[in-house]
Design a protein around this motif. Structure first.
Motif, PDB file in Angstrom:
ATOM      1  N   SER A 410       0.808  -1.217   0.000  1.00  0.00           N
ATOM      2  CA  SER A 410       0.000   0.000   0.000  1.00  0.00           C
ATOM      3  C   SER A 410       0.839   1.264   0.000  1.00  0.00           C
ATOM      4  CB  SER A 410      -0.943   0.010   1.217  1.00  0.00           C
ATOM      5  OG  SER A 410      -0.203   0.127   2.426  1.00  0.00           O
ATOM      6  N   ASP A 411       2.105   1.176   0.390  1.00  0.00           N
ATOM      7  CA  ASP A 411       2.950   2.371   0.481  1.00  0.00           C
ATOM      8  C   ASP A 411       3.363   2.855  -0.898  1.00  0.00           C
ATOM      9  OD1 ASP A 411       4.180   2.666   3.596  1.00  0.00           O
ATOM     10  OD2 ASP A 411       3.390   0.698   3.062  1.00  0.00           O
ATOM     11  N   ILE A 412       3.545   4.177  -1.015  1.00  0.00           N
ATOM     12  CA  ILE A 412       4.002   4.810  -2.260  1.00  0.00           C
ATOM     13  C   ILE A 412       5.186   5.695  -1.931  1.00  0.00           C
ATOM     14  CG2 ILE A 412       3.374   6.291  -4.209  1.00  0.00           C
ATOM     15  CD1 ILE A 412       0.425   5.564  -3.614  1.00  0.00           C
ATOM     16  N   LEU A 413       6.297   5.529  -2.677  1.00  0.00           N
ATOM     17  CA  LEU A 413       7.527   6.294  -2.456  1.00  0.00           C
ATOM     18  C   LEU A 413       7.711   7.292  -3.588  1.00  0.00           C
ATOM     19  CD1 LEU A 413       7.990   3.792  -0.611  1.00  0.00           C
ATOM     20  CD2 LEU A 413      10.401   3.935  -1.234  1.00  0.00           C
ATOM     21  N   ILE A 414       8.025   8.543  -3.235  1.00  0.00           N
ATOM     22  CA  ILE A 414       8.191   9.590  -4.234  1.00  0.00           C
ATOM     23  C   ILE A 414       9.573  10.221  -4.092  1.00  0.00           C
ATOM     24  CG2 ILE A 414       7.306  11.796  -5.091  1.00  0.00           C
ATOM     25  CD1 ILE A 414       4.588  10.899  -3.900  1.00  0.00           C
ATOM     26  N   ALA A 433       2.625  -2.292  -8.213  1.00  0.00           N
ATOM     27  CA  ALA A 433       2.897  -1.667  -9.504  1.00  0.00           C
ATOM     28  C   ALA A 433       3.065  -0.161  -9.403  1.00  0.00           C
ATOM     29  CB  ALA A 433       1.774  -1.995 -10.486  1.00  0.00           C
ATOM     30  N   ASP A 434       2.449   0.480  -8.404  1.00  0.00           N
ATOM     31  CA  ASP A 434       2.518   1.935  -8.307  1.00  0.00           C
ATOM     32  C   ASP A 434       3.259   2.409  -7.059  1.00  0.00           C
ATOM     33  OD1 ASP A 434       0.681   1.264  -6.362  1.00  0.00           O
ATOM     34  OD2 ASP A 434      -0.874   2.643  -7.031  1.00  0.00           O
ATOM     35  N   GLN A 435       4.021   1.531  -6.423  1.00  0.00           N
ATOM     36  CA  GLN A 435       4.748   1.954  -5.227  1.00  0.00           C
ATOM     37  C   GLN A 435       5.911   2.879  -5.564  1.00  0.00           C
ATOM     38  OE1 GLN A 435       7.448  -0.716  -2.556  1.00  0.00           O
ATOM     39  NE2 GLN A 435       5.498  -0.486  -1.470  1.00  0.00           N
ATOM     40  N   ALA A 458      -4.991  11.402  -4.772  1.00  0.00           N
ATOM     41  CA  ALA A 458      -5.447  10.388  -5.722  1.00  0.00           C
ATOM     42  C   ALA A 458      -5.554   9.004  -5.093  1.00  0.00           C
ATOM     43  CB  ALA A 458      -4.495  10.330  -6.919  1.00  0.00           C
ATOM     44  N   ALA A 459      -4.849   8.788  -3.978  1.00  0.00           N
ATOM     45  CA  ALA A 459      -4.837   7.475  -3.329  1.00  0.00           C
ATOM     46  C   ALA A 459      -5.087   7.644  -1.835  1.00  0.00           C
ATOM     47  CB  ALA A 459      -3.507   6.778  -3.586  1.00  0.00           C
ATOM     48  N   PRO A 460      -6.258   8.135  -1.464  1.00  0.00           N
ATOM     49  CA  PRO A 460      -6.516   8.394  -0.042  1.00  0.00           C
ATOM     50  C   PRO A 460      -6.421   7.116   0.790  1.00  0.00           C
ATOM     51  CG  PRO A 460      -8.553   8.504  -1.333  1.00  0.00           C
ATOM     52  CD  PRO A 460      -7.425   8.430  -2.312  1.00  0.00           C
ATOM     53  N   GLY A 461      -5.855   7.270   1.990  1.00  0.00           N
ATOM     54  CA  GLY A 461      -5.735   6.140   2.900  1.00  0.00           C
ATOM     55  C   GLY A 461      -4.450   5.354   2.763  1.00  0.00           C
ATOM     56  N   ARG A 462      -3.667   5.612   1.712  1.00  0.00           N
ATOM     57  CA  ARG A 462      -2.417   4.887   1.532  1.00  0.00           C
ATOM     58  C   ARG A 462      -1.247   5.708   2.074  1.00  0.00           C
ATOM     59  NH1 ARG A 462      -2.079   2.498  -4.499  1.00  0.00           N
ATOM     60  NH2 ARG A 462      -0.135   1.695  -3.595  1.00  0.00           N
ATOM     61  N   GLY A 487      -4.884  18.606   6.055  1.00  0.00           N
ATOM     62  CA  GLY A 487      -4.847  17.379   6.841  1.00  0.00           C
ATOM     63  C   GLY A 487      -4.459  16.165   6.023  1.00  0.00           C
ATOM     64  N   ILE A 488      -3.531  16.351   5.087  1.00  0.00           N
ATOM     65  CA  ILE A 488      -3.088  15.250   4.226  1.00  0.00           C
ATOM     66  C   ILE A 488      -1.864  14.610   4.875  1.00  0.00           C
ATOM     67  CG2 ILE A 488      -2.276  14.632   1.922  1.00  0.00           C
ATOM     68  CD1 ILE A 488      -3.709  17.173   0.909  1.00  0.00           C
ATOM     69  N   PRO A 489      -1.966  13.369   5.338  1.00  0.00           N
ATOM     70  CA  PRO A 489      -0.911  12.788   6.185  1.00  0.00           C
ATOM     71  C   PRO A 489       0.281  12.223   5.419  1.00  0.00           C
ATOM     72  CG  PRO A 489      -2.698  11.225   5.966  1.00  0.00           C
ATOM     73  CD  PRO A 489      -3.125  12.467   5.211  1.00  0.00           C
TER      74      PRO A 489
END
Length: 624
Positions: A410-414, A433-435, A458-462, A487-489
């Protein structure tokens, strides 16, 4: 029937009724509008946003115009290019601040709609505040700087011109070949001008995103080329992800045994533990992938632009008889390196090429050899990840290893710039595929934090991680305020090495001796080699409203990352890093990158670097 609205009101109503559809899934094209208001847009677009309300057009308040574009681009990439945001600015510096973000969007083929205010079309006051006067061209404004970085540009000088202009803008945004930054420059007087609009202009409109199939003859030639190759290699680029072709890629690799290497944009398109996966390619590639590339007699370039990092500045593909097959939606990219072109959607192309190759598979010895090479590389990754001393200051690779042990699919790295992209490309093991979200088409410092906000929307909760060095953080931290406000964590990880470490290393490699790349006081000889600057980035992030966790040791960092991941508030983890030793550090670059070195110099470092440059450059070749 007509409805009387201002140009700005009409534009927002039109945009709210535009949809994309691919594979039966419909999405709103413009999901929200970012804005910073000034005299060039406050009475037009600003008033129209107020009147539209959040139901018709949600509004997001930005702090920096470039950052707003980055946030929109992050949203677009996470949305598979099927949905994006608009960005409105005033005239003058607000508009020119869009240029870097627009270039990033266009280079990466990601859609974003730019709505900069412009000077008066009717010229009642000439010049107006912030107007650039060009004596030989009265119709030029600073917005013209956006022309070369936009895939489509138009200036709405009359209300009725909006109808064809808006339709063309959306056509380009939804075209998978042409998409990028689209600019509609809006003179401030025209924004507020009323017009009687035909109601059908505001009807819901669906733009289907095409999946063109390959030409029959091109497909037959492509299959023949693959069947005739003893050492084929597939290079998967960002087009695989944009087309949602990951499953088709995996099935193609499973059916044929052809190894798959990935570019920065393509990483994650094949599971990191897939038997055919050989990891990253090019200057920041793995030893396995780059060795295969040097020996390949056929390179299938699927959805990639074949940039210099991927081709190691035209030195990587060395087999005398190597040939290329360009599987790409864009003919411009499909024909690169004198390739046989297979112009089509990545997913349909891979599916049909797999069917055309039914029963064909690479030699088992070739397959076994590259799989053994991948296993050897993974042992090097494990070594770089190791943290034997919990009380030690972490290296950058160890910090990534700690994160690697924490995340799930579920994690995404930028990330976007500095030394992190190299370590991530070589070492990171994507769980989904989208991490892996590394913007390396434009490698824009300052992209990470605003892009993380866009991705999180675009991916709330992740869990969304923005990984930055101290140099990148200082470029563009202002959207932390937006994350706090909304409030975007997001989770921001600052790895502080007191300067531009990546360019410092490059500088030393090319004879520049690290000149001007350290964040330090001047020493006795005037160079920046004194004590580190007393800049407290953790305190800075806290002053912008972030929850901040500082870590001094590997043990501290392990706990800090876990705490940040579990936080429901925007959180920053700050850690200083140390330079790794050559034994336990990450593997070095496995291929060259062309950065020209001074041809004449009095300093020995530059002279030696030039000798190495000439040696490497001699291996460059043209593929004809």
């Amino acid at each position: 029937m007509t409805v009387r609205l201002t140009v700005a009101q009409a534009l927002l109503r039109f945009l709210s009724a535009q949809y994309t559809e691919r594979d039966g899934r419909r999405r709103r094209l413009i999901a929200a509008t970012w804005g910073i208001f000034g005299h060039g847009n406050v009475a037009g677009i600003g008033q129209a946003l107020l009147e539209s309300g959040p139901e018709r057009m949600p509004f997001l308040q930005g702090r920096n115009e470039q950052a707003m574009v980055h946030a929109a681009v992050g949203y677009a990439r996470q949305s598979g290019r099927l949905s994006t945001h608009a960005v409105t600015t005033s005239i003058g510096p607000g508009a020119t601040n869009l240029v870097t973000g627009a270039a990033l969007a266009t280079v990466n083929r990601l859609p974003v709609l730019l709505l900069p205010g412009d000077t008066f079309a009717t010229r009642p006051a000439d010049p107006v505040l912030q107007q650039l006067e060009v004596p030989w061209a009265g119709d030029v404004s600073v917005n013209d700087t956006l022309r070369p970085v936009s895939r489509h540009f138009d200036r709405i000088s009359r209300p009725e011109a909006l109808i064809p202009a808006a339709l063309q803008a959306v056509r380009v945004l939804t075209d998978p070949v042409q998409t990028g930054a689209v600019t509609l420059a809006l003179p401030q007087d025209v924004q507020a001008e009323a017009y009687d609009w035909p109601e059908e202009f505001f009807a819901d409109r669906v733009w289907r995103v095409r999946r063109p199939r390959p030409d029959r003859d091109e497909l037959a030639e492509a299959a023949e080329a693959v069947r005739g190759a003893a050492r084929p290699l597939l290079v998967a680029g960002g087009g695989i992800r944009h087309s949602a072709a990951g499953a088709a890629l995996a099935e193609f690799a499973e059916a044929t045994g052809i190894p798959v290497a990935v570019t920065q944009a393509g990483k994650g398109s094949l599971a990191h533990d897939h038997p055919a996966g050989v990891g990253a390619i090019g200057h920041t590639g793995t030893a396995t992938a780059d060795s295969l590339a040097r020996e390949a007699d056929l390179v299938i370039a699927a959805g990639t632009r074949l940039t210099d990092f991927t081709t190691a500045s035209a030195t990587l593909f060395r087999d005398p008889g190597v040939r290329f097959l360009g599987l790409n939606l864009d003919p411009y990219d499909a024909h690169k390196l004198a390739a046989k072109a297979l112009v089509c959607d990545a997913r349909t192309g891979l599916e049909e090429l797999r069917d055309a190759l039914a029963g064909h598979r690479v030699d088992p010895a070739y397959e076994a050899a590259y799989q053994d090479g991948t296993r050897q590389w993974e042992r090097l990754v494990d070594r770089a990840w190791q943290t034997p001393d919990e009380d030690a200051v972490p290296t950058q690779a160890q910090a990534l290893g700690l994160l690697d042990s924490l995340v799930d699919p579920s994690d995404i790295l930028i990330n976007a710039a500095g030394s992190l992209p190299g370590d991530l490309h070589r070492l990171w093991r994507p769980r989904s595929a989208d991490q892996y979200h590394v913007e390396y088409g434009y490698s824009c410092m300052g992209y990470e934090i605003p892009a993380a906000i866009g991705v999180a929307l675009a991916a709330p909760g992740r869990p969304v991680w923005a990984l930055v060095g101290d140099g990148t953080y200082l470029m563009n931290p202002t959207e932390l305020v937006t994350a706090v406000q909304e409030g975007i964590p997001i989770k921001v990880v600052i790895l502080d090495n007191h300067g531009y470490a990546s360019i410092g290393g490059l500088s030393r490699a090319v004879g520049g001796e690290g000149f001007g790349t350290a964040y330090r006081f001047r020493g006795p000889d005037g160079a920046y080699d004194g004590e580190p600057l007393p800049v407290d980035l953790a305190l800075n992030a806290a002053s912008l409203g972030m929850v901040v966790i500082s870590a001094r040791t590997i043990g501290d960092l392990r706990k800090a990352l876990a705490e940040a991941r579990g936080s429901d508030r925007p959180t920053c983890v700050y850690a200083q890093t140390r330079t790794p030793d050559t034994v336990s550090g990450p593997p070095p670059a496995q291929a060259w990158w062309d950065v020209p070195v001074a041809e004449t110099a009095t300093r020995s470092s530059a002279a030696l670097a030039r000798e190495e440059y000439d040696r490497q450059a001699a291996q460059r070749r043209r593929h004809l």
